[in-house]
Enzyme design. Structure first.
Site: not given
Length: 610
Positions: A124, A237, A239, A253, A256, A312, A378, A413
């Site tokens: 990730f 955040q 995304h 969503l 990732e 991100r 997100h 994050r």
């Protein structure tokens, strides 16, 4: 409508509000510590937003990379958060995440395996090594299943489809909570010396969001009104990859995992544009050419990571820039392509949910054509300020864990850290909430009838008669447009001030919200109550964003485009001046607070940038 004279009453040692990963883990921990525990959820048990976390649980198991350990995970988390994380939370998280993952396995979670039979781990963004334990792209669902089964099997009392509207106090201490059954509208009073907030995020205040209907900032607002402090609410955040078409599912969503398994981002000119957006902070560990980036998938030891796997915030800003430059996809996003890079069999095995999602909702076969994606609201890194070890807030008896708690993720994050955050700090919150309740045995704070009646009267206020009444759906729509347009990915002073003016106007109108009908099955009433929370939290976000005059992580100021060493050492704290349950714009205070600095042995880990 008059306030009822009789309410349903329950007495517990620990009440957990929210039944996602953090809430379930907190309830299990409190129960195992001997506390009489209640678990409350707005929806049905098992339908928590945690199931939307698809890619995996970040934990330094070292199953694919023996070099991985908690120190590297700590370093990645701190760097991903632009060093604004609370170092102690990042340390505890990195150290304890492996045990929590193995615990889930013991409770029945079925993880994908390596050929040697160990828990498999995937790559990730922002993680040096492949460290996300996963179940295809349905990891959050499997985690909820395991935790839910454990909670039910040990006999924890669960209150489903019940909304908590207010926290009740005795002096400065938590004494319980008031809620109502969503089906009937009947009030429920919980008396408890310990309340754990595990209510998740705030995304429903934005127009384009991956968040489900529950994410209205309830816990953040409950904490504020009870006298707790919120930390760094400016860090929201976006995304990088949410669906952009069709409009009915815009924001949904796209995990990732697609990029972790080889997917790349292309603009309308078919260019892999992420090579143009590698920040200096990550240049040493990011491939700057296609050849090295593609070699990394087969030889990760001797090549640097593709820029598609930057944190991100970096990817979201890059996508936003391409769209603004006129190089976007037909529906206002960019292209995420895995079809040209992996076989159909690989895609359907590794990404079954994504294959089904695009096939059913957009009539796109991701094994044959690229996906159209764009940034979507997100996650909020900011939240209730808590003690890192115990998760207690500044209000005695009030705890917070998961997305509603602040500090762990800093300014941004990393993907996969959310699920491990839930179980690491959910466990800690439950244990310490139970210990606090035990200490107060025989000296519990008391709920007063007048406090309950006052809180109930506010809940019933939308059932009013008179002129100039407002519609909650109209106000919610205007709030979402305000936050999307003025407090989005890119921010400037003038727009933030305009947002605060609009929010003030919406707050005044929300005080006149009126709903028709009665309390049974009344979604308009539910939304009217949610607006109290969304408006308060949106004001906190806009105020904090105006205060922080720099760009860092999930907070980008076009008028202050660089990171500032001064702000790198400052938290932004929001608090209500008078915690009486009635909050107006003038009641919210904002201040700066020095960021706790890590001890030398941990600070040394952050100096290694390779």
């Amino acid at each position: 409508m008059p306030v009822e004279e009789s309410f349903e009453h329950h007495s517990y040692d620990v009440v957990v509000v929210g039944a996602g990963g953090a809430g379930l883990r907190a309830a299990i921990a409190a129960h195992e510590a001997g506390a009489r525990t209640a678990l409350i959820c707005r929806s049905l048990l098992g339908k928590a937003h945690t199931v939307m976390a698809e890619g995996g649980i970040a934990a330094a198991l070292g199953n694919l990379w023996p070099e991985d350990n908690w120190q590297v995970h700590f370093r990645d988390t701190m760097r991903g958060g632009k060093l604004l994380n609370h170092w102690r939370m990042a340390e505890l998280h990195a150290k304890e995440a492996p045990d929590r993952v193995y615990e889930l396995e013991q409770w029945g979670a079925l993880f994908d395996r390596t050929p040697a039979g160990k828990i498999s781990q995937r790559d990730f963004g922002g993680h040096r090594y492949a460290r996300l334990a996963h179940v295809g792209d349905r990891t959050g669902l499997e985690m909820i299943r395991a935790l839910q089964q454990r909670a039910v099997s040990v006999g924890i009392d669960v209150f489903m489809e019940l909304t908590v509207t207010d926290l009740l106090k005795d002096g400065d201490r938590i004494a319980g909570a008031l809620g109502y059954w969503r089906e009937s509208g009947r009030f429920v009073v919980f008396e408890a010396p310990s309340v754990v907030l595990a209510t998740g995020g705030i995304g429903k205040s934005w127009k384009v969001t991956s968040n489900s209907w529950e994410c209205t900032g309830d816990g953040h607002a409950l904490a504020l009104r009870a006298g707790a402090t919120l930390l760094n609410m400016e860090f929201v955040q976006f995304h990088p990859t949410g669906m952009v078409w069709p409009l009915s599912v815009r924001g949904l969503l796209v995990t990732e995992s697609v990029r972790g398994d080889g997917g790349v981002l292309r603009n309308s000119e078919n260019k892999r544009f992420m090579f143009d957006y590698i920040p200096e902070f990550f240049k040493a560990e990011t491939a700057d050419n296609i050849e090295e980036a593609d070699r990394w998938y087969e030889d990760k030891r001797n090549n640097r990571r593709p820029p598609e796997l930057l944190p991100r915030d970096e990817v979201a800003r890059a996508i936003n820039s391409e769209i603004k430059a006129g190089r976007g996809s037909p529906h206002g996003g960019v292209f995420l392509d895995i079809a040209s890079r992996r076989t159909p069999e690989f895609i359907q095995k590794r990404l079954p949910s994504m294959y089904h999602q695009f096939k059913e909702l957009a009539d796109v076969d991701i094994t044959k054509e690229p996906m159209e994606i764009g940034p979507t609201c997100h996650y909020v890194m900011g939240g209730v300020e808590v003690d890192p070890d115990t998760q207690v807030s500044v209000v005695p008896g009030l705890y917070a864990a998961g997305e509603v708690a602040g500090g762990m993720h800093g300014a941004n994050r990393l993907g996969g850290n959310s699920l491990s955050d839930l179980i690491v700090f959910g466990k800690r919150a439950g244990e310490y909430a139970a210990a606090y309740a035990k200490e107060l045995s025989g000296k519990q704070p008391r709920v007063t009838q007048s406090d309950v009646a006052g809180a109930a009267a506010k809940v019933l206020a939308p059932f009013r008669a008179g002129e100039a009444q407002e519609n909650p759906y109209t106000i919610h729509q205007e709030l979402q447009e305000t936050m999307q347009d003025l407090v989005g990915i890119i921010r400037v002073e003038g727009e933030l001030k305009e947002a605060l003016e609009r929010i003030a106007n919406l707050e005044a109108r929300a005080a006149k919200v009126s709903v028709e009908g009665n309390r049974q099955y009344n979604p308009g009433w539910h939304l009217a109550l949610d607006l109290r929370n969304m408006l308060l939290v949106s004001r906190a976000v806009a105020l904090a964003a105006l205060e922080r005059q720099e760009s860092r992580g999930g907070h980008t100021r076009d008028d202050f485009p660089m990171t500032d060493p001064y702000w790198g050492g400052q938290n932004v704290v929001v608090q209500v001046a008078q915690a009486d349950g009635t909050v107006g714009p003038a009641d919210i205070t904002i201040r700066r607070q020095p960021l706790p600095q890590p001890p030398s042995e941990l600070a040394e880990l952050l100096e290694d940038v390779h």
